[in-house]
Design an enzyme around this catalytic site. Sequence first.
Site, PDB file in Angstrom:
ATOM      1  N   SER A 118      -1.198  -5.940  -5.789  1.00  0.00           N
ATOM      2  CA  SER A 118      -0.095  -6.143  -4.845  1.00  0.00           C
ATOM      3  C   SER A 118       0.150  -7.615  -4.566  1.00  0.00           C
ATOM      4  O   SER A 118       1.117  -7.958  -3.881  1.00  0.00           O
ATOM      5  CB  SER A 118      -0.391  -5.405  -3.531  1.00  0.00           C
ATOM      6  OG  SER A 118      -1.632  -5.825  -3.007  1.00  0.00           O
ATOM      7  N   HIS A 139       3.330  -2.600 -10.035  1.00  0.00           N
ATOM      8  CA  HIS A 139       2.953  -2.405  -8.640  1.00  0.00           C
ATOM      9  C   HIS A 139       3.656  -1.186  -8.060  1.00  0.00           C
ATOM     10  O   HIS A 139       4.827  -1.230  -7.705  1.00  0.00           O
ATOM     11  CB  HIS A 139       3.298  -3.669  -7.842  1.00  0.00           C
ATOM     12  CG  HIS A 139       2.947  -3.597  -6.397  1.00  0.00           C
ATOM     13  ND1 HIS A 139       3.616  -4.315  -5.427  1.00  0.00           N
ATOM     14  CD2 HIS A 139       1.993  -2.884  -5.737  1.00  0.00           C
ATOM     15  CE1 HIS A 139       3.100  -4.053  -4.249  1.00  0.00           C
ATOM     16  NE2 HIS A 139       2.108  -3.184  -4.401  1.00  0.00           N
ATOM     17  N   GLU A 151       7.396  -2.223  -8.692  1.00  0.00           N
ATOM     18  CA  GLU A 151       7.639  -3.655  -8.845  1.00  0.00           C
ATOM     19  C   GLU A 151       6.997  -4.078 -10.166  1.00  0.00           C
ATOM     20  O   GLU A 151       5.779  -4.023 -10.326  1.00  0.00           O
ATOM     21  CB  GLU A 151       7.007  -4.394  -7.655  1.00  0.00           C
ATOM     22  CG  GLU A 151       7.558  -5.765  -7.409  1.00  0.00           C
ATOM     23  CD  GLU A 151       6.997  -6.384  -6.130  1.00  0.00           C
ATOM     24  OE1 GLU A 151       7.656  -7.277  -5.590  1.00  0.00           O
ATOM     25  OE2 GLU A 151       5.900  -5.984  -5.682  1.00  0.00           O
TER      26      GLU A 151
END
Length: 295
Positions: A118, A139, A151
């Site tokens: 993250s 992500h 992501e």
Amino acid sequence: MNKIAVIGSGTMGNGIAHVFAQHGFKVSIIDISEDALKKAISTIDKNLTRQVEKGTITADAKQLTLSNLSTTTFIKEGLQDVELVVEAATENLELKLKIFKDLDEVTKPGTILASNTSSISITKIASVTKSPGNVIGMHFMNPVPIMKLVEVIRGYSTTNETTHTIMELSKKLGKIPVEVNDYPGFVANRILMPMINEAIYSLYEGVAGVEEIDNVMKLGMAHPMGPLQLADFIGLDICLSILRVLHDGFGNPKYAPCPLLVNMVQAGNKGVKSGSGFYQYMTGNKDLIVAEKFK
């Protein structure tokens, strides 16, 4: 791409495995703990049962998903014939570097190595491999089976081909991928964590109480969950780790973690996972109770 491996069987790891298996991929979940693997399969089973009860999948689809899953504590066994590895281990730089160095040595050439990190630099992770062009960030958001966003983080050396493959693969999982570049916190946490940190500062400085702060954001900004409750849900230790990555990466004091957050993590109050954070979490009690310290 038919077979993938997931490194780590915790909340994110089992969620990622669940989604891939549900969409027809053969998934090998790898963890050093046999007990953790058993817990992961049990969690996936319960989550699939919930989907059946809600009518989002059939009972046959549940059984097919479970049949696509396998577990192992032996990394070489779990990586046999895989075309993609998604690492979902603890958010710790040294651990991730070791995992990727090991993966680079035992996976076949051309295997894409993705990290669910993250906040940690994909470029730094890729630097310990011989093929940094095949390393990328993937992500997922928690809970993985429900949240649509992935992501997709391009490291400095990540190739266009690798990026395109992961973007298309994410769509096959029913997700919406967003491509971002490799800078501290990427996009999601670069925006989210300062908001959470500011909410903690507001509590720390006596501006308002826990419920008041969360209610302002829920009722005034239409957030489904207040920032303090969300911090508990993410894990206060994870929030602290990400803020430190942002602070170190940018050298900007605006990212410095609130002293209250630091103290809470040091005291072992990490949110939902520890049973206490800004709220108390009791087994069998669905109602949140503001932690005694903040009443």
